[in-house]
Design a protein around this motif. Structure first.
Motif, PDB file in Angstrom:
ATOM      1  N   ARG A  12     -13.109   3.037   8.283  1.00  0.00           N
ATOM      2  CA  ARG A  12     -12.724   4.584   7.767  1.00  0.00           C
ATOM      3  C   ARG A  12     -12.686   5.354   8.283  1.00  0.00           C
ATOM      4  O   ARG A  12     -11.828   6.290   8.474  1.00  0.00           O
ATOM      5  CB  ARG A  12     -13.617   4.132   6.626  1.00  0.00           C
ATOM      6  CG  ARG A  12     -12.920   3.337   5.119  1.00  0.00           C
ATOM      7  CD  ARG A  12     -13.306   3.777   4.019  1.00  0.00           C
ATOM      8  NE  ARG A  12     -14.775   3.116   3.776  1.00  0.00           N
ATOM      9  CZ  ARG A  12     -15.109   1.625   3.169  1.00  0.00           C
ATOM     10  NH1 ARG A  12     -14.015   0.342   3.508  1.00  0.00           N
ATOM     11  NH2 ARG A  12     -16.118   1.569   2.896  1.00  0.00           N
ATOM     12  N   ARG A  68      -2.852   5.539   8.194  1.00  0.00           N
ATOM     13  CA  ARG A  68      -3.312   4.621   6.973  1.00  0.00           C
ATOM     14  C   ARG A  68      -3.381   2.909   6.881  1.00  0.00           C
ATOM     15  O   ARG A  68      -2.806   2.853   7.517  1.00  0.00           O
ATOM     16  CB  ARG A  68      -2.629   5.009   5.368  1.00  0.00           C
ATOM     17  CG  ARG A  68      -1.616   4.633   5.353  1.00  0.00           C
ATOM     18  CD  ARG A  68      -1.524   4.985   3.652  1.00  0.00           C
ATOM     19  NE  ARG A  68      -0.426   4.027   3.412  1.00  0.00           N
ATOM     20  CZ  ARG A  68       0.549   3.547   2.563  1.00  0.00           C
ATOM     21  NH1 ARG A  68      -0.753   2.940   1.841  1.00  0.00           N
ATOM     22  NH2 ARG A  68       1.189   2.908   2.018  1.00  0.00           N
ATOM     23  N   ILE A  69      -4.456   2.452   6.527  1.00  0.00           N
ATOM     24  CA  ILE A  69      -4.633   1.062   6.188  1.00  0.00           C
ATOM     25  C   ILE A  69      -4.140   0.884   5.573  1.00  0.00           C
ATOM     26  O   ILE A  69      -3.846   0.966   4.573  1.00  0.00           O
ATOM     27  CB  ILE A  69      -6.159   0.490   6.671  1.00  0.00           C
ATOM     28  CG1 ILE A  69      -6.491   0.762   8.504  1.00  0.00           C
ATOM     29  CG2 ILE A  69      -6.229  -1.022   6.564  1.00  0.00           C
ATOM     30  CD1 ILE A  69      -7.923   0.428   7.989  1.00  0.00           C
ATOM     31  N   ARG A  70      -3.051  -0.313   4.986  1.00  0.00           N
ATOM     32  CA  ARG A  70      -2.107  -1.057   4.066  1.00  0.00           C
ATOM     33  C   ARG A  70      -2.910  -1.589   3.819  1.00  0.00           C
ATOM     34  O   ARG A  70      -3.590  -1.881   2.803  1.00  0.00           O
ATOM     35  CB  ARG A  70      -0.993  -1.347   4.725  1.00  0.00           C
ATOM     36  CG  ARG A  70       0.226   0.298   4.685  1.00  0.00           C
ATOM     37  CD  ARG A  70       1.755  -0.757   5.304  1.00  0.00           C
ATOM     38  NE  ARG A  70       2.320  -1.058   4.176  1.00  0.00           N
ATOM     39  CZ  ARG A  70       2.879  -1.181   3.552  1.00  0.00           C
ATOM     40  NH1 ARG A  70       4.035   0.293   3.271  1.00  0.00           N
ATOM     41  NH2 ARG A  70       3.359  -1.507   2.632  1.00  0.00           N
ATOM     42  N   ARG A  71      -4.079  -2.577   4.612  1.00  0.00           N
ATOM     43  CA  ARG A  71      -4.463  -4.161   4.456  1.00  0.00           C
ATOM     44  C   ARG A  71      -4.824  -4.690   5.512  1.00  0.00           C
ATOM     45  O   ARG A  71      -4.578  -4.472   6.352  1.00  0.00           O
ATOM     46  CB  ARG A  71      -3.569  -4.839   3.417  1.00  0.00           C
ATOM     47  CG  ARG A  71      -2.318  -5.677   4.023  1.00  0.00           C
ATOM     48  CD  ARG A  71      -1.364  -6.055   3.080  1.00  0.00           C
ATOM     49  NE  ARG A  71      -0.379  -6.463   3.641  1.00  0.00           N
ATOM     50  CZ  ARG A  71       0.397  -8.093   3.609  1.00  0.00           C
ATOM     51  NH1 ARG A  71       0.095  -8.678   3.208  1.00  0.00           N
ATOM     52  NH2 ARG A  71       1.435  -8.439   4.656  1.00  0.00           N
ATOM     53  N   ILE A  72      -6.159  -5.520   4.918  1.00  0.00           N
ATOM     54  CA  ILE A  72      -6.679  -5.802   5.804  1.00  0.00           C
ATOM     55  C   ILE A  72      -5.731  -7.532   5.781  1.00  0.00           C
ATOM     56  O   ILE A  72      -5.775  -8.011   4.582  1.00  0.00           O
ATOM     57  CB  ILE A  72      -7.667  -6.308   5.853  1.00  0.00           C
ATOM     58  CG1 ILE A  72      -8.243  -4.345   5.471  1.00  0.00           C
ATOM     59  CG2 ILE A  72      -9.094  -7.421   6.396  1.00  0.00           C
ATOM     60  CD1 ILE A  72     -10.577  -4.343   5.071  1.00  0.00           C
ATOM     61  N   LEU A  73      -5.715  -7.763   6.569  1.00  0.00           N
ATOM     62  CA  LEU A  73      -5.129  -9.044   6.861  1.00  0.00           C
ATOM     63  C   LEU A  73      -5.739 -10.550   6.969  1.00  0.00           C
ATOM     64  O   LEU A  73      -5.549 -11.861   6.650  1.00  0.00           O
ATOM     65  CB  LEU A  73      -4.305  -8.764   8.361  1.00  0.00           C
ATOM     66  CG  LEU A  73      -2.778  -8.648   7.983  1.00  0.00           C
ATOM     67  CD1 LEU A  73      -1.928  -8.416   8.849  1.00  0.00           C
ATOM     68  CD2 LEU A  73      -2.469  -8.568   6.277  1.00  0.00           C
ATOM     69  N   CYS A  74      -6.637 -10.023   8.439  1.00  0.00           N
ATOM     70  CA  CYS A  74      -8.186 -11.372   8.933  1.00  0.00           C
ATOM     71  C   CYS A  74      -8.918 -10.686   9.809  1.00  0.00           C
ATOM     72  O   CYS A  74      -8.417  -9.574  10.058  1.00  0.00           O
ATOM     73  CB  CYS A  74      -7.293 -12.330   9.142  1.00  0.00           C
ATOM     74  SG  CYS A  74      -6.661 -11.926  11.182  1.00  0.00           S
ATOM     75  N   THR A  82      -5.662  -5.531  10.775  1.00  0.00           N
ATOM     76  CA  THR A  82      -4.893  -4.547   9.442  1.00  0.00           C
ATOM     77  C   THR A  82      -3.744  -4.502  10.146  1.00  0.00           C
ATOM     78  O   THR A  82      -3.100  -4.472  11.250  1.00  0.00           O
ATOM     79  CB  THR A  82      -5.846  -3.490   9.493  1.00  0.00           C
ATOM     80  OG1 THR A  82      -5.590  -2.845  10.719  1.00  0.00           O
ATOM     81  CG2 THR A  82      -7.236  -3.682   8.689  1.00  0.00           C
ATOM     82  N   GLU A  83      -2.644  -4.051   8.633  1.00  0.00           N
ATOM     83  CA  GLU A  83      -1.320  -4.102   8.626  1.00  0.00           C
ATOM     84  C   GLU A  83      -1.525  -2.103   8.082  1.00  0.00           C
ATOM     85  O   GLU A  83      -1.956  -1.439   7.482  1.00  0.00           O
ATOM     86  CB  GLU A  83      -0.045  -4.377   7.600  1.00  0.00           C
ATOM     87  CG  GLU A  83       0.299  -3.338   7.479  1.00  0.00           C
ATOM     88  CD  GLU A  83       1.632  -4.149   6.808  1.00  0.00           C
ATOM     89  OE1 GLU A  83       2.937  -3.846   6.304  1.00  0.00           O
ATOM     90  OE2 GLU A  83       0.779  -5.343   5.216  1.00  0.00           O
ATOM     91  N   ASN A  84      -1.001  -1.022   9.389  1.00  0.00           N
ATOM     92  CA  ASN A  84      -1.414   0.249   9.112  1.00  0.00           C
ATOM     93  C   ASN A  84       0.154   0.609   8.891  1.00  0.00           C
ATOM     94  O   ASN A  84       1.069   0.251   9.169  1.00  0.00           O
ATOM     95  CB  ASN A  84      -1.937   1.186  10.136  1.00  0.00           C
ATOM     96  CG  ASN A  84      -3.136   0.129  10.407  1.00  0.00           C
ATOM     97  OD1 ASN A  84      -3.651  -0.031   9.650  1.00  0.00           O
ATOM     98  ND2 ASN A  84      -3.852   0.920  11.458  1.00  0.00           N
ATOM     99  N   ARG A 107       5.199   1.457  10.274  1.00  0.00           N
ATOM    100  CA  ARG A 107       4.122   0.408  10.099  1.00  0.00           C
ATOM    101  C   ARG A 107       3.969  -0.459  11.613  1.00  0.00           C
ATOM    102  O   ARG A 107       4.583  -0.505  12.457  1.00  0.00           O
ATOM    103  CB  ARG A 107       5.427  -0.360   9.317  1.00  0.00           C
ATOM    104  CG  ARG A 107       4.936   0.268   7.907  1.00  0.00           C
ATOM    105  CD  ARG A 107       5.517  -0.798   7.561  1.00  0.00           C
ATOM    106  NE  ARG A 107       5.122  -2.140   6.244  1.00  0.00           N
ATOM    107  CZ  ARG A 107       6.157  -3.446   5.994  1.00  0.00           C
ATOM    108  NH1 ARG A 107       7.276  -3.068   5.465  1.00  0.00           N
ATOM    109  NH2 ARG A 107       4.985  -3.798   6.096  1.00  0.00           N
TER     110      ARG A 107
END
Length: 181
Positions: A12, A68-74, A82-84, A107
């Motif tokens: 963050r 921004r971080i859209r989601r954490i993948l693993c 992450t997908e940013n 992305r």
């Protein structure tokens, strides 16, 4: 594997510092031997000085850059994936391309590498062709002719399919965008 609260706080803070162009916080939040590996660049940026220069060049090209971080993948004990999404307006030179004033939304997949709970570096995967298309880049490539003139196309042109040399008659055949006049 769940991500520790400490690692989440590091991610963050890194994203905040990157979006606010706070180079001291950004580099200060990484190990002294940090790196930034943009897949498609000739070499990774290694060490605090090179890594800081990479961010500065990005901010020069996109002065209103945010991420921004859209989601954490693993995640595992060594990294978080992450997908940013980053956005900005191309108002300065970036990767050698002069400013176009066009907005960009990209992305990316980012592999965040850790040494213990300290952020060591990033490996960033994004579609360079999409970036070039969004800024309106025109690419010139040499054509297999005797003219020596480059062929020019934009990324909206029909795909450049193949260049074939016929060994039987030593003539060149080409399929793809038409040759310039």
């Amino acid at each position: 594997m769940p991500i520790s609260a400490k690692r989440m706080a590091i991610l963050r803070e890194h994203v905040r510092a990157e979006s606010e162009h706070d180079i001291d916080a950004l580099i200060g939040g990484m190990t002294p031997d940090c790196f930034n590996d943009v897949v498609g660049a000739l070499e990774p940026f290694v060490g605090s000085l090179q890594t800081a220069e990479r961010y500065r060049k990005h901010w020069e090209g996109f002065p209103d850059f945010t991420v921004r971080i859209r989601r954490i993948l693993c995640a595992d004990e060594w990294c978080v994936v992450t997908e940013n999404e980053w956005r900005g307006t191309h108002l300065g030179t970036f990767l050698g391309w002069p400013a176009t004033g066009k907005p960009v939304r990209m992305r990316a997949i980012v592999v965040w590498h850790f040494k213990g709970d300290a952020l060591w570096g990033e490996t960033i995967f994004f579609d360079n062709a999409s970036l070039l298309k969004q800024i309106g880049a025109q690419i010139e490539i040499p054509l297999p002719t005797d003219t020596g003139k480059p062929g020019a196309f934009t990324l909206d042109d029909p795909p450049f399919l193949v260049t074939v040399r016929h060994s039987s008659d030593q003539k060149w055949a080409r399929r793809g965008p038409s040759r310039p006049g």
